[in-house]
Design a protein around this motif. Structure first.
Motif, PDB file in Angstrom:
ATOM      1  N   LEU A  30       0.828  -1.219   0.000  1.00  0.00           N
ATOM      2  CA  LEU A  30       0.000   0.000   0.000  1.00  0.00           C
ATOM      3  C   LEU A  30       0.860   1.266   0.000  1.00  0.00           C
ATOM      4  N   ALA A  31       2.171   1.089  -0.173  1.00  0.00           N
ATOM      5  CA  ALA A  31       3.054   2.254  -0.326  1.00  0.00           C
ATOM      6  C   ALA A  31       4.009   1.935  -1.463  1.00  0.00           C
ATOM      7  N   TYR A  32       4.293   2.919  -2.283  1.00  0.00           N
ATOM      8  CA  TYR A  32       5.221   2.672  -3.389  1.00  0.00           C
ATOM      9  C   TYR A  32       6.137   3.880  -3.590  1.00  0.00           C
ATOM     10  N   PRO A  33       7.357   3.599  -4.096  1.00  0.00           N
ATOM     11  CA  PRO A  33       8.287   4.707  -4.334  1.00  0.00           C
ATOM     12  C   PRO A  33       7.912   5.455  -5.605  1.00  0.00           C
ATOM     13  N   CYS A  34       8.154   6.752  -5.584  1.00  0.00           N
ATOM     14  CA  CYS A  34       7.794   7.603  -6.720  1.00  0.00           C
ATOM     15  C   CYS A  34       9.025   8.420  -7.102  1.00  0.00           C
ATOM     16  N   GLY A  35       9.303   8.476  -8.374  1.00  0.00           N
ATOM     17  CA  GLY A  35      10.494   9.193  -8.834  1.00  0.00           C
ATOM     18  C   GLY A  35      10.159  10.496  -9.540  1.00  0.00           C
ATOM     19  N   CYS A  36       8.933  10.954  -9.439  1.00  0.00           N
ATOM     20  CA  CYS A  36       8.506  12.137 -10.196  1.00  0.00           C
ATOM     21  C   CYS A  36       8.919  13.446  -9.517  1.00  0.00           C
ATOM     22  N   SER A  37       9.424  14.355 -10.320  1.00  0.00           N
ATOM     23  CA  SER A  37       9.623  15.730  -9.840  1.00  0.00           C
ATOM     24  C   SER A  37       8.301  16.475 -10.067  1.00  0.00           C
ATOM     25  N   ARG A  38       8.227  17.705  -9.566  1.00  0.00           N
ATOM     26  CA  ARG A  38       7.008  18.497  -9.817  1.00  0.00           C
ATOM     27  C   ARG A  38       6.788  18.670 -11.320  1.00  0.00           C
ATOM     28  N   LYS A  39       7.938  18.878 -12.020  1.00  0.00           N
ATOM     29  CA  LYS A  39       7.853  19.081 -13.471  1.00  0.00           C
ATOM     30  C   LYS A  39       7.302  17.822 -14.138  1.00  0.00           C
ATOM     31  N   ASP A  40       7.786  16.642 -13.706  1.00  0.00           N
ATOM     32  CA  ASP A  40       7.278  15.380 -14.267  1.00  0.00           C
ATOM     33  C   ASP A  40       5.764  15.290 -14.076  1.00  0.00           C
ATOM     34  N   GLY A  55       5.758   1.106 -11.055  1.00  0.00           N
ATOM     35  CA  GLY A  55       7.217   0.999 -11.133  1.00  0.00           C
ATOM     36  C   GLY A  55       7.863   2.348 -11.377  1.00  0.00           C
ATOM     37  N   LEU A  56       9.164   2.407 -11.075  1.00  0.00           N
ATOM     38  CA  LEU A  56       9.863   3.689 -11.113  1.00  0.00           C
ATOM     39  C   LEU A  56      10.312   4.107 -12.517  1.00  0.00           C
ATOM     40  N   HIS A  57      10.179   3.203 -13.482  1.00  0.00           N
ATOM     41  CA  HIS A  57      10.594   3.515 -14.864  1.00  0.00           C
ATOM     42  C   HIS A  57      12.014   4.062 -14.891  1.00  0.00           C
ATOM     43  N   ALA A  58      12.915   3.371 -14.196  1.00  0.00           N
ATOM     44  CA  ALA A  58      14.350   3.687 -14.167  1.00  0.00           C
ATOM     45  C   ALA A  58      14.689   5.019 -13.508  1.00  0.00           C
ATOM     46  N   LYS A  59      13.719   5.645 -12.864  1.00  0.00           N
ATOM     47  CA  LYS A  59      14.033   6.897 -12.148  1.00  0.00           C
ATOM     48  C   LYS A  59      14.443   6.559 -10.713  1.00  0.00           C
ATOM     49  N   ALA A  60      15.128   7.494 -10.058  1.00  0.00           N
ATOM     50  CA  ALA A  60      15.472   7.282  -8.640  1.00  0.00           C
ATOM     51  C   ALA A  60      14.271   7.695  -7.796  1.00  0.00           C
ATOM     52  N   ALA A  61      14.072   6.999  -6.680  1.00  0.00           N
ATOM     53  CA  ALA A  61      12.928   7.323  -5.815  1.00  0.00           C
ATOM     54  C   ALA A  61      13.125   8.689  -5.175  1.00  0.00           C
ATOM     55  N   ARG A  62      12.096   9.498  -5.239  1.00  0.00           N
ATOM     56  CA  ARG A  62      12.147  10.821  -4.582  1.00  0.00           C
ATOM     57  C   ARG A  62      11.205  10.872  -3.387  1.00  0.00           C
ATOM     58  N   ALA A  63      10.240   9.956  -3.357  1.00  0.00           N
ATOM     59  CA  ALA A  63       9.243   9.995  -2.277  1.00  0.00           C
ATOM     60  C   ALA A  63       8.573   8.632  -2.171  1.00  0.00           C
ATOM     61  N   TRP A  64       7.933   8.390  -1.031  1.00  0.00           N
ATOM     62  CA  TRP A  64       7.045   7.238  -0.878  1.00  0.00           C
ATOM     63  C   TRP A  64       5.622   7.753  -0.879  1.00  0.00           C
ATOM     64  N   ARG A  65       4.779   7.096  -1.651  1.00  0.00           N
ATOM     65  CA  ARG A  65       3.372   7.503  -1.717  1.00  0.00           C
ATOM     66  C   ARG A  65       2.459   6.409  -1.183  1.00  0.00           C
ATOM     67  N   PHE A  66       1.315   6.827  -0.649  1.00  0.00           N
ATOM     68  CA  PHE A  66       0.277   5.889  -0.216  1.00  0.00           C
ATOM     69  C   PHE A  66      -0.565   5.506  -1.424  1.00  0.00           C
ATOM     70  N   ALA A  67      -0.799   4.213  -1.591  1.00  0.00           N
ATOM     71  CA  ALA A  67      -1.582   3.724  -2.735  1.00  0.00           C
ATOM     72  C   ALA A  67      -3.070   3.914  -2.447  1.00  0.00           C
ATOM     73  N   ALA A  68      -3.482   5.177  -2.359  1.00  0.00           N
ATOM     74  CA  ALA A  68      -4.871   5.496  -1.990  1.00  0.00           C
ATOM     75  C   ALA A  68      -5.850   4.935  -3.015  1.00  0.00           C
ATOM     76  N   THR A  69      -5.481   5.045  -4.283  1.00  0.00           N
ATOM     77  CA  THR A  69      -6.381   4.605  -5.347  1.00  0.00           C
ATOM     78  C   THR A  69      -6.652   3.110  -5.218  1.00  0.00           C
ATOM     79  N   LYS A  70      -5.563   2.349  -5.038  1.00  0.00           N
ATOM     80  CA  LYS A  70      -5.694   0.902  -4.896  1.00  0.00           C
ATOM     81  C   LYS A  70      -6.484   0.563  -3.627  1.00  0.00           C
TER      82      LYS A  70
END
Ligand code: GLU
Length: 304
Positions: A96-106, A133-148
């Motif tokens: 229920l938590a996953y790493p996210c590699g998105c910047s604000r710009k992403d 999945g991170l799509h080869a990006k580095a993790a910037r944050a952990w997110r809660f899988a609220a949708t799931k």
């Protein structure tokens, strides 16, 4: 059951007329529930980028000057990181938590590709880019899988009751998106820290400013995901600044003046009137507080 309430200021500055309203309301709500109820103060300094360490002590002395004294030693979130880590591990183990590699710009670019300018209260609604999945990006944050979590739970909408605002509902997945629990190598997010702390401190009654009401559905989802109880909620009216927004440092809130007993009493009196309580002729803060307890009980129906 022992009723437990709390005031949980972020030490980004001293208390001002607006934050005193939330402090007074949570204190009165506890006192209105009888002699066994307990009032706690938690210094929410988890966001180390915004908080000023010395301000926690300033806030505690302002509260003391107003005779708002916690029933237990105050807790500081920066000393509790290990508790948040345990909760995050539990969410990770439940997928229920996953790493996210998105910047604000992403995120902006992804939203533009989807053709939605999707923000809520100035925050981007995360489109779920890293959910699979991170799509080869580095993790910037952990997110809660609220949708799931919302999909698998029987209730797609979070329903909750506010003791002042009435019945509320929110579709967190759609209106907020999978929200951040921790920024990588950075601070713990408010949503996770507040849920872990309220649960561990046995908080039964959350009384806080109306600007925080919108966070409640997120917090209820996290409580369910972590298997902890949901407290009762009451969000208090906001003191507005000259620009019509919530009074804050940014729009001119000045530090609460409580240096003398007369100043403390005047500040409390103004806060009490914001809450719909009667102006007092009492000679001290302690006497005034005692006058307001039964008034609060009548207004907000908190029986001992
Ligand atoms: N720390 C938050 C704030 O000062 C309040 C958190 C809460 O009461 O849930 O805005």
């Amino acid at each position: 059951m022992t009723r437990i309430g709390r005031f949980a200021p972020s030490p980004t500055g001293p208390l001002h007329a607006g934050s005193l309203v939330a402090a007074l309301a949570s204190w009165l709500d506890v006192r209105a529930q009888g002699p066994d109820a307990r009032w706690l103060v938690r210094i929410e300094d988890a966001d180390t980028e915004r908080c000023l360490p010395a301000m926690g002590e300033v806030i505690l002395s302002q509260l003391a000057a107003c005779a708002l004294l916690p029933d237990e030693p105050p807790v500081w979130q920066t000393q509790r990181a290990h508790r948040y880590e345990v909760a995050l591990d539990k969410l990770k183990a439940a997928a229920l938590a996953y790493p996210c590699g998105c910047s604000r710009k992403d995120i902006d670019e992804a939203l533009a590709r989807l053709g939605v300018a999707h923000t809520r209260h100035g925050e981007r609604v995360y489109p779920g880019t890293c959910r699979d999945g991170l799509h080869a990006k580095a993790a910037r944050a952990w997110r809660f899988a609220a949708t799931k979590f919302q999909q698998v739970s029987a209730e797609p909408l979070v329903h909750w009751h506010d003791r002042r605002l009435g019945d509320q509902q929110q579709d967190v997945a759609h209106e907020v998106g999978d929200f951040v629990l921790k920024r990588a190598d950075g601070p713990w997010a408010y949503q996770l820290a507040v849920v872990v702390d309220d649960a561990e401190q046995g908080v039964t009654d959350v009384v806080r400013g109306e600007d925080l009401a919108d966070n409640t559905a997120r917090q209820i989802l996290l409580q369910r995901a972590l298997g902890v109880p949901t407290p009762r909620y009451l969000h208090t009216p906001l003191v507005l600044g000259p620009d019509g927004d919530k009074l804050s440092k940014q729009n001119g809130a000045t530090a609460l003046q409580a240096g003398t007993p007369a100043e403390a009493l005047a500040a409390l009196d103004a806060a009490a009137q914001q809450l719909g309580l009667r102006a007092t002729n009492a000679g001290s803060a302690t006497e005034a507080l005692a006058e307001w307890v039964p008034q609060w009980r009548d207004l907000y129906n908190s029986r001992p």
